[in-house]
Design a protein around this motif. Structure first.
Motif, short mmCIF file in Angstrom:
data_model
loop_
_atom_site.label_atom_id
_atom_site.label_comp_id
_atom_site.label_asym_id
_atom_site.label_seq_id
_atom_site.Cartn_x
_atom_site.Cartn_y
_atom_site.Cartn_z
N GLU A 115 0.82 -1.20 0.00
CA GLU A 115 0.00 0.00 0.00
C GLU A 115 0.86 1.25 0.00
N GLN A 116 1.97 1.23 0.74
CA GLN A 116 2.87 2.38 0.76
C GLN A 116 3.47 2.61 -0.61
N GLU A 119 0.72 4.08 -2.90
CA GLU A 119 0.45 5.48 -2.55
C GLU A 119 1.59 6.38 -3.04
N SER A 120 2.82 5.90 -2.93
CA SER A 120 3.95 6.70 -3.40
C SER A 120 3.91 6.87 -4.91
N ASN A 122 1.19 6.91 -6.70
CA ASN A 122 0.14 7.90 -6.95
C ASN A 122 0.65 9.31 -6.79
N ALA A 123 1.55 9.50 -5.85
CA ALA A 123 2.06 10.84 -5.56
C ALA A 123 3.07 11.33 -6.60
N THR A 140 -7.99 9.25 -10.38
CA THR A 140 -7.36 8.06 -9.80
C THR A 140 -8.39 7.41 -8.91
N LYS A 142 -9.40 3.58 -6.65
CA LYS A 142 -9.01 2.25 -6.19
C LYS A 142 -9.85 1.21 -6.93
N TYR A 151 -4.80 0.36 -8.18
CA TYR A 151 -5.30 1.66 -8.59
C TYR A 151 -5.44 1.73 -10.10
#
Length: 209
Positions: A115-116, A119-120, A122-123, A140, A142, A151
């Protein structure tokens, strides 16, 4: 034109992955996906030097399904399509040899938090694609990639000619068994590519073995 644009996106995505993986899971991963040899018409900044020969497209097997035994996935293509393997990247081309779909695989260290990592990504995707090809982030959300949480991100990208036309670049990504799987495809206006109508169904056919 179109195949070059998707290839350039592939290079940008690989760079984004390298940046994220270096922060999230530390160095030591296997080498990132390598694109085909540079096209002399590309801007210099988008070229990726390589000493390896340009990979040769091969016809998708007669049953229409490409199977990657190394990373455990399959993609089903229309009749007459080709696939090209280069390291951890595989791209799928229509009968006129234009790239329509790409699958990237990037191994993670076993202690990485999926998940980390997502998320990274995505950023960083939105900023890297904006600065690299002037892409505008659209959305974006899920979802699952063949049942694995992940995603889907959509970007709108300008076409150089004619001015004002755009296409969509769509990427779905998830982590399974310590590997990031990224499945990318383009959505072009019909006048640019008669085969592009098959890109989305081909990308969505991705499944784990």
């Amino acid at each position: 034109m179109k195949s070059q644009r998707l290839l350039i996106i592939g290079v940008i995505i690989a760079v984004a992955l390298i940046a994220v993986l270096a922060v999230v899971v530390l160095p030591g991963l296997s080498s990132p996906p390598q694109p085909p040899g540079p096209d002399p018409t590309w801007p210099v900044a988008t070229q990726t030097p390589t000493s390896a020969p340009t990979p040769t497209p091969a016809p998708v097997p007669g049953n229409g399904t490409y199977v990657n035994a190394t990373y455990g996935y399959a993609v089903t293509c229309p009749e007459g399509w080709f696939y090209t393997e280069s390291g951890e990247s595989v791209w799928f081309s229509s009968p006129d040899k234009h790239e329509e779909v790409r699958v990237n695989t990037n191994p993670l260290q076993k202690d990485a938090d999926p998940e980390q990592v997502l998320e990274s990504l995505n950023a960083t995707y939105a900023e890297d694609l904006r600065s690299g090809i002037d892409a505008e982030w659209v959305s974006t959300e899920k979802l699952t990639l063949d049942g694995v949480p992940g995603y889907k991100s959509v970007y709108s990208v300008p076409l150089p000619v004619p001015e004002g036309d755009r296409y969509d670049f769509i990427i779905r990504y998830a982590v399974k068994d310590d590997v990031i799987y990224s499945v990318m495809h383009t959505v072009f206006p019909p006048k640019y590519d008669i085969y592009n109508i098959d890109a989305a169904p081909t990308a969505e056919s991705f499944r784990f073995l």
